[in-house]
Design a protein around this motif. Sequence first.
Motif, PDB file in Angstrom:
ATOM      1  N   ALA A  76      22.781   5.631  21.324  1.00 60.72           N
ATOM      2  CA  ALA A  76      22.682   4.474  21.816  1.00 60.72           C
ATOM      3  C   ALA A  76      21.568   4.086  22.364  1.00 60.72           C
ATOM      4  CB  ALA A  76      23.915   3.964  22.609  1.00 60.72           C
ATOM      5  N   ARG A  77      20.886   4.983  23.028  1.00 59.31           N
ATOM      6  CA  ARG A  77      19.509   4.752  23.557  1.00 59.31           C
ATOM      7  C   ARG A  77      18.418   4.768  22.695  1.00 59.31           C
ATOM      8  NH1 ARG A  77      20.078   7.547  28.002  1.00 59.31           N
ATOM      9  NH2 ARG A  77      19.148   9.449  27.335  1.00 59.31           N
ATOM     10  N   ALA A  78      18.451   5.632  21.783  1.00 62.28           N
ATOM     11  CA  ALA A  78      17.588   5.895  20.643  1.00 62.28           C
ATOM     12  C   ALA A  78      17.632   4.512  19.792  1.00 62.28           C
ATOM     13  CB  ALA A  78      17.878   7.025  20.026  1.00 62.28           C
ATOM     14  N   GLN A  79      18.885   4.035  19.488  1.00 62.78           N
ATOM     15  CA  GLN A  79      18.926   3.092  18.840  1.00 62.78           C
ATOM     16  C   GLN A  79      18.465   1.681  19.320  1.00 62.78           C
ATOM     17  OE1 GLN A  79      20.363   2.540  15.493  1.00 62.78           O
ATOM     18  NE2 GLN A  79      19.940   4.760  15.735  1.00 62.78           N
ATOM     19  N   ALA A  80      18.474   1.595  20.986  1.00 64.26           N
ATOM     20  CA  ALA A  80      17.679   0.683  21.667  1.00 64.26           C
ATOM     21  C   ALA A  80      16.458   0.553  21.584  1.00 64.26           C
ATOM     22  CB  ALA A  80      18.191   0.477  22.946  1.00 64.26           C
ATOM     23  N   TRP A  81      15.761   1.741  21.548  1.00 60.42           N
ATOM     24  CA  TRP A  81      14.377   1.953  21.417  1.00 60.42           C
ATOM     25  C   TRP A  81      13.789   1.725  19.911  1.00 60.42           C
ATOM     26  CZ3 TRP A  81      12.237   1.502  25.751  1.00 60.42           C
ATOM     27  CH2 TRP A  81      12.821   1.979  26.687  1.00 60.42           C
ATOM     28  N   PHE A  82      14.749   2.064  19.066  1.00 65.03           N
ATOM     29  CA  PHE A  82      14.402   1.520  17.737  1.00 65.03           C
ATOM     30  C   PHE A  82      14.342  -0.037  17.439  1.00 65.03           C
ATOM     31  CE2 PHE A  82      15.845   0.202  13.248  1.00 65.03           C
ATOM     32  CZ  PHE A  82      14.936   1.034  12.776  1.00 65.03           C
ATOM     33  N   LEU A  83      15.049  -0.653  18.154  1.00 65.01           N
ATOM     34  CA  LEU A  83      15.345  -2.118  17.858  1.00 65.01           C
ATOM     35  C   LEU A  83      14.145  -2.875  18.626  1.00 65.01           C
ATOM     36  CD1 LEU A  83      19.211  -2.830  18.131  1.00 65.01           C
ATOM     37  CD2 LEU A  83      17.461  -3.101  16.014  1.00 65.01           C
ATOM     38  N   ALA A  84      13.848  -2.231  19.686  1.00 63.64           N
ATOM     39  CA  ALA A  84      12.679  -2.386  20.483  1.00 63.64           C
ATOM     40  C   ALA A  84      11.272  -2.569  19.727  1.00 63.64           C
ATOM     41  CB  ALA A  84      12.501  -1.984  21.940  1.00 63.64           C
ATOM     42  N   ASP A  85      11.206  -1.205  19.002  1.00 63.38           N
ATOM     43  CA  ASP A  85       9.909  -0.984  18.258  1.00 63.38           C
ATOM     44  C   ASP A  85       9.901  -2.108  17.006  1.00 63.38           C
ATOM     45  OD1 ASP A  85       7.837   0.727  17.778  1.00 63.38           O
ATOM     46  OD2 ASP A  85       8.801   1.115  15.879  1.00 63.38           O
ATOM     47  N   PHE A  86      11.178  -2.272  16.491  1.00 61.74           N
ATOM     48  CA  PHE A  86      11.325  -3.087  15.213  1.00 61.74           C
ATOM     49  C   PHE A  86      10.622  -4.343  15.694  1.00 61.74           C
ATOM     50  CE2 PHE A  86      13.660  -6.488  12.958  1.00 61.74           C
ATOM     51  CZ  PHE A  86      12.907  -6.041  11.813  1.00 61.74           C
ATOM     52  N   ILE A  87      11.095  -5.096  17.050  1.00 57.62           N
ATOM     53  CA  ILE A  87      10.791  -6.366  17.437  1.00 57.62           C
ATOM     54  C   ILE A  87       9.324  -6.307  17.601  1.00 57.62           C
ATOM     55  CG2 ILE A  87      11.077  -7.732  19.314  1.00 57.62           C
ATOM     56  CD1 ILE A  87      14.075  -7.024  19.299  1.00 57.62           C
ATOM     57  N   ASP A  88       8.772  -5.177  18.206  1.00 57.14           N
ATOM     58  CA  ASP A  88       7.082  -5.369  18.729  1.00 57.14           C
ATOM     59  C   ASP A  88       6.593  -5.544  17.320  1.00 57.14           C
ATOM     60  OD1 ASP A  88       7.935  -5.078  21.474  1.00 57.14           O
ATOM     61  OD2 ASP A  88       7.405  -2.725  21.315  1.00 57.14           O
ATOM     62  N   LYS A  89       6.910  -4.656  16.347  1.00 58.59           N
ATOM     63  CA  LYS A  89       6.217  -4.465  15.248  1.00 58.59           C
ATOM     64  C   LYS A  89       6.346  -5.515  14.035  1.00 58.59           C
ATOM     65  CE  LYS A  89       5.539   0.396  15.255  1.00 58.59           C
ATOM     66  NZ  LYS A  89       6.045   1.712  14.869  1.00 58.59           N
ATOM     67  N   LYS A  90       7.285  -6.248  14.016  1.00 62.78           N
ATOM     68  CA  LYS A  90       7.784  -7.240  12.860  1.00 62.78           C
ATOM     69  C   LYS A  90       7.742  -8.580  13.564  1.00 62.78           C
ATOM     70  CE  LYS A  90       8.193  -4.097   9.856  1.00 62.78           C
ATOM     71  NZ  LYS A  90       7.224  -3.891   8.795  1.00 62.78           N
ATOM     72  N   VAL A  91       8.273  -8.940  14.851  1.00 66.70           N
ATOM     73  CA  VAL A  91       8.624 -10.026  15.200  1.00 66.70           C
ATOM     74  C   VAL A  91       7.550 -10.411  16.485  1.00 66.70           C
ATOM     75  CG1 VAL A  91      10.208 -11.726  16.548  1.00 66.70           C
ATOM     76  CG2 VAL A  91      11.070  -9.875  14.868  1.00 66.70           C
ATOM     77  N   GLY A  92       7.208  -9.424  17.192  1.00 68.93           N
ATOM     78  CA  GLY A  92       6.597  -9.616  18.578  1.00 68.93           C
ATOM     79  C   GLY A  92       5.160  -9.974  18.262  1.00 68.93           C
ATOM     80  N   VAL A  93       4.306  -9.748  17.105  1.00 66.21           N
ATOM     81  CA  VAL A  93       3.039  -9.945  16.933  1.00 66.21           C
ATOM     82  C   VAL A  93       2.982 -11.575  16.923  1.00 66.21           C
ATOM     83  CG1 VAL A  93       1.373  -9.904  15.061  1.00 66.21           C
ATOM     84  CG2 VAL A  93       2.899  -8.120  15.481  1.00 66.21           C
ATOM     85  N   SER A  94       3.912 -12.253  16.614  1.00 62.34           N
ATOM     86  CA  SER A  94       3.962 -13.882  16.546  1.00 62.34           C
ATOM     87  C   SER A  94       4.001 -14.409  17.987  1.00 62.34           C
ATOM     88  CB  SER A  94       4.578 -14.396  15.388  1.00 62.34           C
ATOM     89  OG  SER A  94       5.895 -14.217  15.522  1.00 62.34           O
ATOM     90  N   LEU A  95       4.715 -13.627  18.740  1.00 66.73           N
ATOM     91  CA  LEU A  95       5.436 -13.949  20.011  1.00 66.73           C
ATOM     92  C   LEU A  95       4.745 -13.469  21.242  1.00 66.73           C
ATOM     93  CD1 LEU A  95       8.935 -13.691  18.927  1.00 66.73           C
ATOM     94  CD2 LEU A  95       7.616 -15.928  18.925  1.00 66.73           C
ATOM     95  N   MET A  96       3.331 -12.826  21.156  1.00 72.13           N
ATOM     96  CA  MET A  96       2.781 -12.546  22.043  1.00 72.13           C
ATOM     97  C   MET A  96       2.651 -13.329  23.431  1.00 72.13           C
ATOM     98  SD  MET A  96      -0.493 -10.218  20.775  1.00 72.13           S
ATOM     99  CE  MET A  96      -0.841 -10.322  19.165  1.00 72.13           C
ATOM    100  N   LEU A  97       2.904 -12.728  24.665  1.00 62.77           N
ATOM    101  CA  LEU A  97       2.762 -13.213  25.990  1.00 62.77           C
ATOM    102  C   LEU A  97       1.653 -12.597  26.719  1.00 62.77           C
ATOM    103  CD1 LEU A  97       6.341 -13.569  27.027  1.00 62.77           C
ATOM    104  CD2 LEU A  97       4.997 -15.342  25.894  1.00 62.77           C
TER     105      LEU A  97
END
Length: 106
Positions: A76-97
């Motif tokens: 479950a922790r690995a899945q959480a890290w996977f989702l965090a990485d996905f958000i960073d690479k796909k979504v987070g680029v446009s939401l930088m703080l």
Amino acid sequence: MRAKIALEEKGVKREDREEDLFGGKSELLLNSNPIHQKVPVLLHNGKPICESTIIVGYIDEVWPSSEPLLPTCPYARAQAWFLADFIDKKVGVSLMLYKQITYTSP
């Protein structure tokens, strides 16, 4: 943002410092993260921890008194890290703080 939320959840007192990433980076940022020269950086006891997902794991281990931020099950922790990485690479680029988070010990 992820690191700031983790610190809030753990109830850690901190000092936030704004960083002007377009007008010249501060010496504190350049010295704290000399490789990537970007935020966030957590300074704990004078030692820098860089990258938000790494910071969250660090916060979870250093301040274990409350509920864990991450699942205790390795899968479950690995899945959480996977989702965090996905958000960073796909979504987070446009939401930088642009904020640096600094913890100062009392």
